[in-house]
Scaffold this motif. Structure first.
Motif, PDB file in Angstrom:
ATOM      1  N   GLN A 106       7.107  42.980  30.003  1.00 23.93           N
ATOM      2  CA  GLN A 106       7.256  42.007  31.087  1.00 23.93           C
ATOM      3  C   GLN A 106       8.292  42.473  32.110  1.00 23.93           C
ATOM      4  O   GLN A 106       8.059  42.403  33.322  1.00 23.93           O
ATOM      5  CB  GLN A 106       7.660  40.639  30.525  1.00 23.93           C
ATOM      6  CG  GLN A 106       7.876  39.574  31.603  1.00 23.93           C
ATOM      7  CD  GLN A 106       8.310  38.239  31.026  1.00 23.93           C
ATOM      8  OE1 GLN A 106       8.320  38.050  29.815  1.00 23.93           O
ATOM      9  NE2 GLN A 106       8.670  37.304  31.890  1.00 23.93           N
ATOM     10  N   GLN A 107       9.433  42.933  31.620  1.00 25.28           N
ATOM     11  CA  GLN A 107      10.479  43.394  32.534  1.00 25.28           C
ATOM     12  C   GLN A 107      10.003  44.576  33.363  1.00 25.28           C
ATOM     13  O   GLN A 107      10.270  44.652  34.570  1.00 25.28           O
ATOM     14  CB  GLN A 107      11.728  43.788  31.739  1.00 25.28           C
ATOM     15  CG  GLN A 107      12.497  42.612  31.145  1.00 25.28           C
ATOM     16  CD  GLN A 107      13.780  43.052  30.490  1.00 25.28           C
ATOM     17  OE1 GLN A 107      13.803  44.026  29.744  1.00 25.28           O
ATOM     18  NE2 GLN A 107      14.870  42.343  30.771  1.00 25.28           N
ATOM     19  N   ALA A 108       9.275  45.492  32.721  1.00 16.19           N
ATOM     20  CA  ALA A 108       8.783  46.665  33.437  1.00 16.19           C
ATOM     21  C   ALA A 108       7.756  46.274  34.497  1.00 16.19           C
ATOM     22  O   ALA A 108       7.765  46.798  35.620  1.00 16.19           O
ATOM     23  CB  ALA A 108       8.177  47.664  32.447  1.00 16.19           C
ATOM     24  N   VAL A 109       6.871  45.327  34.159  1.00 13.84           N
ATOM     25  CA  VAL A 109       5.852  44.882  35.107  1.00 13.84           C
ATOM     26  C   VAL A 109       6.496  44.163  36.286  1.00 13.84           C
ATOM     27  O   VAL A 109       6.128  44.368  37.449  1.00 13.84           O
ATOM     28  CB  VAL A 109       4.826  43.965  34.408  1.00 13.84           C
ATOM     29  CG1 VAL A 109       3.935  43.268  35.431  1.00 13.84           C
ATOM     30  CG2 VAL A 109       3.963  44.780  33.442  1.00 13.84           C
ATOM     31  N   GLU A 110       7.488  43.293  35.990  1.00 11.94           N
ATOM     32  CA  GLU A 110       8.133  42.520  37.046  1.00 11.94           C
ATOM     33  C   GLU A 110       8.927  43.416  38.003  1.00 11.94           C
ATOM     34  O   GLU A 110       8.972  43.155  39.202  1.00 11.94           O
ATOM     35  CB  GLU A 110       9.040  41.456  36.433  1.00 11.94           C
ATOM     36  CG  GLU A 110       8.265  40.330  35.771  1.00 11.94           C
ATOM     37  CD  GLU A 110       9.162  39.297  35.099  1.00 11.94           C
ATOM     38  OE1 GLU A 110       8.758  38.127  35.039  1.00 11.94           O
ATOM     39  OE2 GLU A 110      10.270  39.680  34.637  1.00 11.94           O
ATOM     40  N   THR A 111       9.545  44.461  37.479  1.00 16.50           N
ATOM     41  CA  THR A 111      10.339  45.351  38.332  1.00 16.50           C
ATOM     42  C   THR A 111       9.487  46.453  38.961  1.00 16.50           C
ATOM     43  O   THR A 111       9.856  47.019  39.996  1.00 16.50           O
ATOM     44  CB  THR A 111      11.475  46.012  37.538  1.00 16.50           C
ATOM     45  OG1 THR A 111      10.918  46.785  36.461  1.00 16.50           O
ATOM     46  CG2 THR A 111      12.414  44.954  36.966  1.00 16.50           C
ATOM     47  N   GLY A 112       8.339  46.738  38.317  1.00 12.72           N
ATOM     48  CA  GLY A 112       7.489  47.803  38.834  1.00 12.72           C
ATOM     49  C   GLY A 112       8.048  49.194  38.629  1.00 12.72           C
ATOM     50  O   GLY A 112       7.649  50.144  39.306  1.00 12.72           O
ATOM     51  N   GLU A 113       8.979  49.343  37.671  1.00 13.26           N
ATOM     52  CA  GLU A 113       9.586  50.645  37.413  1.00 13.26           C
ATOM     53  C   GLU A 113       8.630  51.511  36.586  1.00 13.26           C
ATOM     54  O   GLU A 113       8.308  51.192  35.440  1.00 13.26           O
ATOM     55  CB  GLU A 113      10.908  50.480  36.675  1.00 13.26           C
ATOM     56  CG  GLU A 113      11.989  49.792  37.514  1.00 13.26           C
ATOM     57  CD  GLU A 113      13.298  49.663  36.761  1.00 13.26           C
ATOM     58  OE1 GLU A 113      13.383  50.177  35.629  1.00 13.26           O
ATOM     59  OE2 GLU A 113      14.231  49.051  37.303  1.00 13.26           O
ATOM     60  N   LEU A 114       8.187  52.586  37.175  1.00 18.20           N
ATOM     61  CA  LEU A 114       7.187  53.436  36.549  1.00 18.20           C
ATOM     62  C   LEU A 114       7.667  53.996  35.212  1.00 18.20           C
ATOM     63  O   LEU A 114       6.934  53.954  34.222  1.00 18.20           O
ATOM     64  CB  LEU A 114       6.812  54.580  37.491  1.00 18.20           C
ATOM     65  CG  LEU A 114       5.674  55.501  37.027  1.00 18.20           C
ATOM     66  CD1 LEU A 114       4.391  54.707  36.850  1.00 18.20           C
ATOM     67  CD2 LEU A 114       5.465  56.625  38.031  1.00 18.20           C
ATOM     68  N   GLN A 115       8.884  54.492  35.146  1.00 16.02           N
ATOM     69  CA  GLN A 115       9.374  55.096  33.916  1.00 16.02           C
ATOM     70  C   GLN A 115       9.507  54.063  32.806  1.00 16.02           C
ATOM     71  O   GLN A 115       9.234  54.353  31.641  1.00 16.02           O
ATOM     72  CB  GLN A 115      10.724  55.784  34.148  1.00 16.02           C
ATOM     73  CG  GLN A 115      11.199  56.605  32.945  1.00 16.02           C
ATOM     74  CD  GLN A 115      10.190  57.661  32.520  1.00 16.02           C
ATOM     75  OE1 GLN A 115       9.734  58.453  33.335  1.00 16.02           O
ATOM     76  NE2 GLN A 115       9.816  57.662  31.242  1.00 16.02           N
ATOM     77  N   SER A 116       9.937  52.856  33.156  1.00 11.33           N
ATOM     78  CA  SER A 116      10.051  51.784  32.153  1.00 11.33           C
ATOM     79  C   SER A 116       8.687  51.470  31.549  1.00 11.33           C
ATOM     80  O   SER A 116       8.571  51.200  30.357  1.00 11.33           O
ATOM     81  CB  SER A 116      10.652  50.534  32.791  1.00 11.33           C
ATOM     82  OG  SER A 116      11.976  50.767  33.217  1.00 11.33           O
ATOM     83  N   LEU A 152      -0.015  49.235  37.088  1.00 11.17           N
ATOM     84  CA  LEU A 152       0.890  48.092  36.984  1.00 11.17           C
ATOM     85  C   LEU A 152       2.053  48.197  37.962  1.00 11.17           C
ATOM     86  O   LEU A 152       2.445  47.213  38.587  1.00 11.17           O
ATOM     87  CB  LEU A 152       1.423  47.986  35.553  1.00 11.17           C
ATOM     88  CG  LEU A 152       0.389  47.619  34.480  1.00 11.17           C
ATOM     89  CD1 LEU A 152       0.981  47.800  33.091  1.00 11.17           C
ATOM     90  CD2 LEU A 152      -0.090  46.194  34.663  1.00 11.17           C
ATOM     91  N   ALA A 153       2.610  49.390  38.105  1.00  3.60           N
ATOM     92  CA  ALA A 153       3.732  49.579  39.024  1.00  3.60           C
ATOM     93  C   ALA A 153       3.297  49.338  40.471  1.00  3.60           C
ATOM     94  O   ALA A 153       4.066  48.854  41.301  1.00  3.60           O
ATOM     95  CB  ALA A 153       4.302  50.990  38.879  1.00  3.60           C
ATOM     96  N   GLY A 154       2.019  49.655  40.740  1.00  9.17           N
ATOM     97  CA  GLY A 154       1.502  49.447  42.083  1.00  9.17           C
ATOM     98  C   GLY A 154       1.067  48.021  42.351  1.00  9.17           C
ATOM     99  O   GLY A 154       0.663  47.681  43.455  1.00  9.17           O
ATOM    100  N   GLY A 155       1.147  47.195  41.310  1.00 12.04           N
ATOM    101  CA  GLY A 155       0.837  45.772  41.499  1.00 12.04           C
ATOM    102  C   GLY A 155      -0.643  45.473  41.645  1.00 12.04           C
ATOM    103  O   GLY A 155      -1.052  44.666  42.467  1.00 12.04           O
ATOM    104  N   TRP A 156      -1.508  46.136  40.845  1.00 11.86           N
ATOM    105  CA  TRP A 156      -2.957  45.934  40.970  1.00 11.86           C
ATOM    106  C   TRP A 156      -3.368  44.487  40.757  1.00 11.86           C
ATOM    107  O   TRP A 156      -4.369  44.023  41.287  1.00 11.86           O
ATOM    108  CB  TRP A 156      -3.697  46.837  39.984  1.00 11.86           C
ATOM    109  CG  TRP A 156      -3.420  46.539  38.542  1.00 11.86           C
ATOM    110  CD1 TRP A 156      -2.402  47.027  37.797  1.00 11.86           C
ATOM    111  CD2 TRP A 156      -4.177  45.690  37.675  1.00 11.86           C
ATOM    112  NE1 TRP A 156      -2.460  46.541  36.517  1.00 11.86           N
ATOM    113  CE2 TRP A 156      -3.531  45.726  36.412  1.00 11.86           C
ATOM    114  CE3 TRP A 156      -5.317  44.904  37.838  1.00 11.86           C
ATOM    115  CZ2 TRP A 156      -3.996  45.003  35.329  1.00 11.86           C
ATOM    116  CZ3 TRP A 156      -5.795  44.189  36.754  1.00 11.86           C
ATOM    117  CH2 TRP A 156      -5.136  44.245  35.525  1.00 11.86           C
TER     118      TRP A 156
END
Length: 220
Positions: A106-116, A152-156
């Motif tokens: 969830q945190q990775a999706v919300e921030t959009g951080e690719l590495q996370s 996910l990082a790109g917000g599809w």
């Protein structure tokens, strides 16, 4: 009819109580990942498998229910167990492990951080999205950590705002309820193995979100 279904098909998500997860066998049998496996069985095989493996009914009782002989039911159960064993998720995580992985996800999706995202996704992760031809969704599965992370990082799936992710219990396991302007927009469930997300299941088809207002009572 799924043969004319637009895009990937996912099971209808059910909002369940936290205690459902305590019954490991029951929670596993209604999880998104398992329901996708069961969908590959023939209808009678699926019925026999669920009645035997989940509800522990005697072969004679199942035979009466499905209109087969006990011997035929035993053979169907044997084939179904083999089919499911070959396709079911391996190394499934406990509810606590799944919650931890989902929180990181969830945190990775919300921030959009690719590495996370790459840190939490399994190398062969699969993302499926079901809009039923009514809502925007992926038209085919996306496979691989790099592709899913970039997606996910790109917000599809972030097509509207304001959007929120709310941790809930879906089909006996931790998941995220997606809201847009306070209204239910979808459900994002995951399967977790060995601490990594192996499957991401995003249901947006409004016809499949009718059970998100109230918990569905599920028991053996």
């Amino acid at each position: 009819r799924k043969e004319s279904y637009v895009g990937p098909w996912l099971p209808e998500p059910l909002l369940t109580a936290p205690d459902v997860a305590e019954d490991v066998a029951l929670a596993d049998s209604i999880s998104m990942a398992m329901l996708l496996v069961l969908e590959t069985l023939a209808p009678v095989e699926r019925a026999v498998f669920v009645l035997r493996e989940v509800f522990d009914l005697a072969y004679e009782e199942i035979a009466e229910a499905v209109g087969k002989s006990p011997a035929a039911v035993r053979q169907l159960a044997y084939r179904a167990r083999g089919h499911v064993a070959a396709r079911r998720p391996r190394g499934c995580a406990s509810p606590a492990q799944t919650r931890a992985a989902l929180h990181a996800f969830q945190q990775a999706v919300e921030t959009g951080e690719l590495q996370s995202l790459l840190d939490i996704l399994a190398p062969d992760v699969v993302a499926l999205s079901d809009g039923g031809g009514v809502r925007h969704a992926l038209l085919r599965p996306v496979v691989g950590a790099d592709k899913v992370a970039r997606l996910l990082a790109g917000g599809w799936w972030k097509r509207q705002a304001p959007r929120s992710l709310e941790p809930v219990e879906i089909n006996g396991g931790p998941a995220l309820l997606v809201r847009v302007d306070g209204q239910v927009d979808g459900v994002l469930a995951v399967s977790v193995e060995n601490g990594y997300v192996t499957g991401a299941y995003h249901v947006r088809n409004p016809d499949k979100l009718s059970h998100m207002a109230h918990e569905t009572a599920i028991s053996r």
